[in-house]
Scaffold this motif. Structure first.
Motif, PDB file in Angstrom:
ATOM      1  N   GLY A  27       1.734  33.560  -3.005  1.00  0.00           N
ATOM      2  CA  GLY A  27       0.591  33.889  -2.148  1.00  0.00           C
ATOM      3  C   GLY A  27      -0.706  33.943  -2.930  1.00  0.00           C
TER       4      GLY A  27
ATOM      5  N   GLN B 170      -1.990  30.488  -3.438  1.00  0.00           N
ATOM      6  CA  GLN B 170      -2.565  29.869  -2.248  1.00  0.00           C
ATOM      7  C   GLN B 170      -3.909  30.476  -1.880  1.00  0.00           C
ATOM      8  OE1 GLN B 170       0.603  30.398   0.555  1.00  0.00           O
ATOM      9  NE2 GLN B 170       1.823  28.685  -0.236  1.00  0.00           N
ATOM     10  N   SER B 171      -3.996  31.813  -1.899  1.00  0.00           N
ATOM     11  CA  SER B 171      -5.257  32.472  -1.557  1.00  0.00           C
ATOM     12  C   SER B 171      -5.256  33.906  -2.078  1.00  0.00           C
ATOM     13  CB  SER B 171      -5.486  32.477  -0.039  1.00  0.00           C
ATOM     14  OG  SER B 171      -6.683  33.169   0.268  1.00  0.00           O
ATOM     15  N   GLU B 172      -5.878  34.078  -3.235  1.00  0.00           N
ATOM     16  CA  GLU B 172      -5.948  35.417  -3.823  1.00  0.00           C
ATOM     17  C   GLU B 172      -6.785  36.369  -2.967  1.00  0.00           C
ATOM     18  OE1 GLU B 172      -7.510  37.490  -7.973  1.00  0.00           O
ATOM     19  OE2 GLU B 172      -7.007  35.351  -7.934  1.00  0.00           O
ATOM     20  N   ILE B 173      -7.802  35.831  -2.308  1.00  0.00           N
ATOM     21  CA  ILE B 173      -8.683  36.664  -1.471  1.00  0.00           C
ATOM     22  C   ILE B 173      -7.901  37.270  -0.307  1.00  0.00           C
ATOM     23  CG2 ILE B 173     -10.683  36.629   0.059  1.00  0.00           C
ATOM     24  CD1 ILE B 173     -11.881  34.463  -1.705  1.00  0.00           C
ATOM     25  N   ARG B 174      -7.087  36.475   0.349  1.00  0.00           N
ATOM     26  CA  ARG B 174      -6.288  36.977   1.470  1.00  0.00           C
ATOM     27  C   ARG B 174      -5.284  38.024   1.009  1.00  0.00           C
ATOM     28  NH1 ARG B 174      -4.802  31.464   4.906  1.00  0.00           N
ATOM     29  NH2 ARG B 174      -6.952  30.913   5.490  1.00  0.00           N
ATOM     30  N   LEU B 175      -4.729  37.801  -0.179  1.00  0.00           N
ATOM     31  CA  LEU B 175      -3.750  38.753  -0.706  1.00  0.00           C
ATOM     32  C   LEU B 175      -4.411  40.102  -0.985  1.00  0.00           C
ATOM     33  CD1 LEU B 175      -0.730  38.367  -1.294  1.00  0.00           C
ATOM     34  CD2 LEU B 175      -1.306  38.115  -3.710  1.00  0.00           C
ATOM     35  N   ARG B 176      -5.600  40.062  -1.553  1.00  0.00           N
ATOM     36  CA  ARG B 176      -6.319  41.309  -1.815  1.00  0.00           C
ATOM     37  C   ARG B 176      -6.739  41.984  -0.510  1.00  0.00           C
ATOM     38  NH1 ARG B 176      -7.687  42.173  -7.041  1.00  0.00           N
ATOM     39  NH2 ARG B 176      -7.541  40.404  -8.498  1.00  0.00           N
ATOM     40  N   ALA B 177      -6.997  41.169   0.513  1.00  0.00           N
ATOM     41  CA  ALA B 177      -7.423  41.717   1.798  1.00  0.00           C
ATOM     42  C   ALA B 177      -6.344  42.578   2.447  1.00  0.00           C
ATOM     43  CB  ALA B 177      -7.827  40.589   2.746  1.00  0.00           C
ATOM     44  N   ILE B 178      -5.071  42.293   2.142  1.00  0.00           N
ATOM     45  CA  ILE B 178      -3.988  43.100   2.705  1.00  0.00           C
ATOM     46  C   ILE B 178      -3.518  44.176   1.714  1.00  0.00           C
ATOM     47  CG2 ILE B 178      -3.207  41.270   4.237  1.00  0.00           C
ATOM     48  CD1 ILE B 178      -0.968  40.653   2.278  1.00  0.00           C
TER      49      ILE B 178
END
Length: 331
Positions: free
Chosen positions: A208, A211-219
């Motif tokens: 994950g 693919q998208s570190e920003i999305r992972l941090r967002a959750i």
């Protein structure tokens, strides 16, 4: 007449193969073929085949460890061979001090590589992209020049190992067939371990982050510790390959951790198929086989191998695994 298509008896009774089963066919075939190599060598009365495949499996272990962080974590390490060298030197230095017990030497070699990865990875993983590539290269070169300065252990000339690693006072690795199956067992264990890691929650976080570190941090998930742990695991696996390499060659050299060796490991992963694990095994076999064959043709074999690699990258995206199965790798 009804527009609904009718099923023939044959098609109705056919159960579609599970995608999971289809994905296991190639890895199973690879390990079955490897297990049969000693029998083939006996039939052909050619011991070189066994020795060559042992070398292939050793570098396959190192390539699988790199694929774990490159294929699933997008961590392009240009210093991965440092861990190969640390594992080899762990065996070499301890043997020079009269310590041949594998229950002591092997853990020391793996832990040394793990600690080096923990310290350097904690710094390297603060960077991204080309900066990560360059800092891993810099740390690997530091390790390289450290070993060249170890005059007590051969320095530039390397270090000869007079006795292979022993277990309970015996030397099972002195027997070629035993060495083969020990290496085979290590490769199988490493492959299964990496598959388990990739399939776990840990592996999903690693993928994950790719693919998208920003999305992972967002959750609410920080990928940094996951990457660091993966980096350390990959380093210790690569050090295991170094342990086996030192025992096979009965020699260790600073060249084991040179930048060109790291480049070769990356080529193996790319050639086989990034993000497949078993692709790294195929890539290691293909690279070493082509190297052996082309060296018989010309000393400048890289001039032939280079264009071949370019063609694989351009027209066989997914590497040799995709060319064999038609399924694209994750990378």
């Amino acid at each position: 007449m009804s527009d609904t298509p009718t099923l023939t008896t044959a098609s109705a009774g056919r159960t579609p193969a599970s995608p999971r089963l289809l994905g296991l066919r190639l890895p199973i075939a690879i390990f079955v073929l490897l297990a049969l190599v000693p029998a083939l060598a006996t039939v052909l009365d050619d011991s070189f085949i066994t020795l060559f495949v042992i070398r292939v499996m050793i570098f396959a272990i190192a390539a699988v460890s790199l694929d774990l962080i490159l294929g699933y974590g997008a961590l392009v390490s240009f210093g991965h061979a440092a861990f190969l060298g640390i594992g080899a030197y762990g065996i070499g230095i301890l043997s020079a001090e009269g310590i041949y017990d594998g229950l002591v030497a092997i853990p020391v070699a793996l832990v040394a590589a793990g600690l080096f990865a923990l310290v350097t990875g904690a710094i390297s993983l603060k960077t991204r992209g080309v900066y990560f590539i360059m800092i891993t290269l810099a740390f690997a070169q530091m390790a390289y020049y450290t070993t060249t300065s170890l005059s007590a252990y051969g320095g530039d000339d390397g270090l000869t190992i007079w006795r292979r690693t022993e277990f309970f006072g015996t030397g099972p690795l002195d027997d070629r067939l035993t060495f083969f199956y020990v290496t085979f067992g290590c490769l199988l264990a490493v492959y299964l371990l990496c598959r388990m890691i990739v399939a776990s929650r840990f592996g999903r976080v690693l993928t994950g982050a790719k693919q998208s570190e920003i999305r992972l941090r967002a959750i609410g998930i920080d990928p940094y510790p996951y990457r660091l742990v993966a980096y350390v695991i990959a380093a210790m696996i690569c050090a295991l390959a170094g342990v086996l390499l030192a025992n096979q060659t009965e020699f260790v050299s600073p060249a084991y951790m040179g930048w060109h060796r790291s480049g070769e490991l990356i080529v193996m992963v790319v050639l086989g198929g990034i993000g497949t694990l078993h692709g790294a095994i195929i890539g290691a076999a293909a690279y070493l086989l082509l190297e052996s064959l082309l060296q018989d043709v010309t000393h400048h074999w890289q001039l032939i191998f280079g264009p071949f690699l370019v063609l694989v990258v351009l027209y066989g995206k997914g590497g040799l695994v995709r060319l064999i199965t038609g399924v694209r790798a994750h990378g």
